[in-house]
Design a protein around this motif. Structure first.
Motif, short mmCIF file in Angstrom:
data_model
loop_
_atom_site.label_atom_id
_atom_site.label_comp_id
_atom_site.label_asym_id
_atom_site.label_seq_id
_atom_site.Cartn_x
_atom_site.Cartn_y
_atom_site.Cartn_z
N GLU A 57 0.81 -1.22 0.00
CA GLU A 57 0.00 0.00 0.00
C GLU A 57 0.85 1.27 0.00
OE1 GLU A 57 -3.39 2.47 0.10
OE2 GLU A 57 -3.21 0.35 -0.36
N GLU A 58 1.76 1.40 0.95
CA GLU A 58 2.53 2.64 1.05
C GLU A 58 3.46 2.83 -0.15
OE1 GLU A 58 4.98 5.27 4.32
OE2 GLU A 58 4.28 3.27 4.88
N ALA A 59 4.07 1.76 -0.63
CA ALA A 59 4.92 1.86 -1.81
C ALA A 59 4.11 2.31 -3.03
CB ALA A 59 5.59 0.53 -2.10
N ALA A 60 2.92 1.76 -3.18
CA ALA A 60 2.07 2.13 -4.31
C ALA A 60 1.62 3.59 -4.21
CB ALA A 60 0.87 1.19 -4.38
N ARG A 61 1.27 4.04 -3.01
CA ARG A 61 0.82 5.42 -2.83
C ARG A 61 1.94 6.43 -3.03
NH1 ARG A 61 0.03 7.18 1.58
NH2 ARG A 61 0.38 5.47 3.00
N THR A 62 3.15 6.10 -2.52
CA THR A 62 4.24 7.08 -2.50
C THR A 62 5.25 6.89 -3.62
OG1 THR A 62 5.60 5.70 -1.05
CG2 THR A 62 4.06 7.26 0.02
N ASP A 63 5.21 5.76 -4.32
CA ASP A 63 6.18 5.45 -5.37
C ASP A 63 7.61 5.44 -4.82
OD1 ASP A 63 6.73 4.71 -7.99
OD2 ASP A 63 7.04 6.77 -8.68
N ALA A 64 7.77 4.92 -3.58
CA ALA A 64 9.05 4.93 -2.89
C ALA A 64 9.61 3.52 -2.75
CB ALA A 64 8.89 5.57 -1.52
N LEU A 65 10.79 3.30 -3.30
CA LEU A 65 11.43 1.98 -3.26
C LEU A 65 11.63 1.48 -1.84
CD1 LEU A 65 12.87 -0.42 -4.59
CD2 LEU A 65 14.95 0.98 -4.63
N GLU A 66 11.96 2.37 -0.91
CA GLU A 66 12.23 1.93 0.46
C GLU A 66 10.99 1.43 1.18
OE1 GLU A 66 11.59 6.37 0.49
OE2 GLU A 66 12.86 5.04 -0.68
N LYS A 67 9.82 1.55 0.56
CA LYS A 67 8.57 1.07 1.17
C LYS A 67 8.15 -0.30 0.63
CE LYS A 67 8.11 4.82 3.52
NZ LYS A 67 8.34 4.84 4.93
N THR A 68 9.02 -0.92 -0.16
CA THR A 68 8.73 -2.24 -0.72
C THR A 68 10.00 -3.09 -0.65
OG1 THR A 68 7.73 -3.41 -2.60
CG2 THR A 68 9.23 -1.59 -3.12
N VAL A 69 9.96 -4.26 -1.25
CA VAL A 69 11.15 -5.10 -1.29
C VAL A 69 11.94 -4.74 -2.56
CG1 VAL A 69 9.97 -7.04 -2.45
CG2 VAL A 69 12.03 -7.46 -1.11
N ASP A 70 13.23 -4.59 -2.41
CA ASP A 70 14.10 -4.26 -3.53
C ASP A 70 14.45 -5.56 -4.25
OD1 ASP A 70 16.13 -3.54 -5.27
OD2 ASP A 70 17.44 -2.71 -3.73
N TYR A 71 13.81 -5.80 -5.39
CA TYR A 71 14.02 -7.10 -6.04
C TYR A 71 15.42 -7.25 -6.62
CZ TYR A 71 12.06 -4.60 -10.13
OH TYR A 71 11.79 -3.70 -11.12
N GLU A 72 16.15 -6.16 -6.81
CA GLU A 72 17.55 -6.28 -7.22
C GLU A 72 18.36 -6.88 -6.07
OE1 GLU A 72 21.29 -3.65 -8.95
OE2 GLU A 72 19.44 -2.64 -8.39
N GLY A 73 18.08 -6.45 -4.85
CA GLY A 73 18.73 -7.03 -3.68
C GLY A 73 18.36 -8.49 -3.48
N VAL A 74 17.10 -8.82 -3.74
CA VAL A 74 16.66 -10.22 -3.66
C VAL A 74 17.42 -11.06 -4.68
CG1 VAL A 74 14.72 -11.80 -3.94
CG2 VAL A 74 14.39 -9.63 -2.73
N TYR A 75 17.55 -10.55 -5.90
CA TYR A 75 18.28 -11.28 -6.94
C TYR A 75 19.72 -11.54 -6.50
CZ TYR A 75 20.44 -12.53 -11.35
OH TYR A 75 21.15 -13.18 -12.32
N ARG A 76 20.37 -10.54 -5.96
CA ARG A 76 21.77 -10.73 -5.50
C ARG A 76 21.84 -11.80 -4.42
NH1 ARG A 76 21.89 -5.04 -5.74
NH2 ARG A 76 21.65 -4.93 -3.48
N LEU A 77 20.89 -11.79 -3.49
CA LEU A 77 20.86 -12.80 -2.43
C LEU A 77 20.67 -14.20 -3.04
CD1 LEU A 77 19.08 -12.65 0.95
CD2 LEU A 77 18.72 -14.59 -0.53
#
Length: 138
Positions: A57-77
């Protein structure tokens, strides 16, 4: 000239109830997993899908990466777990990926990991072997 249609109204959502799924689909790696010594020595192709459930919800409302999961970081993991280990079973590989995602990304509430091994050594024609492992925070 036609007037533009009215934009749809946005319905209110109860706080904490806007769930979403963030996916990585078919991440491909070369690694050394398997039951036989040859698989550990020669290695092979592994494909990984990750689906992560979280409140978006908050990521969608604010368009802020820090409010969701960073899938680039997930890929690296995922890349680190797949290429930095040697397991006998793809079940173990999926388990480790899932639990490390939950540990590294507190915003993720549940995760499902599928690991595919194309052309597995089964003594005949077979497109792939795969396992799906799912877990959720307690």
């Amino acid at each position: 000239m036609q007037p533009e249609p009215a934009s749809p109204s946005i319905l209110p959502v109860a706080p904490g109830h806007a769930r979403g799924i963030v996916r990585l689909v078919n991440a491909v790696f070369y690694a050394h997993h398997g039951v036989t010594q040859e698989e550990h020595r020669i290695g092979g192709r592994y494909e990984v899908d990750v689906a992560m459930e979280l409140n978006v919800e908050e990521a969608a409302r604010t368009d802020a990466l820090e409010k969701t999961v960073d899938y680039e970081g997930v890929y690296r993991l995922v890349r680190e777990v797949v290429t930095g280990n040697k397991f006998y079973l793809i079940e173990r590989l999926a388990y480790r990926i899932a639990h490390q995602i939950l540990e590294a990304f507190p915003i993720v509430e549940a995760v499902e990991v599928t690991v595919r091994k194309p052309n597995p050594p089964v003594g005949g024609a077979c497109d792939r072997a795969e396992v799906t492992y799912s877990c959720r925070r307690a």
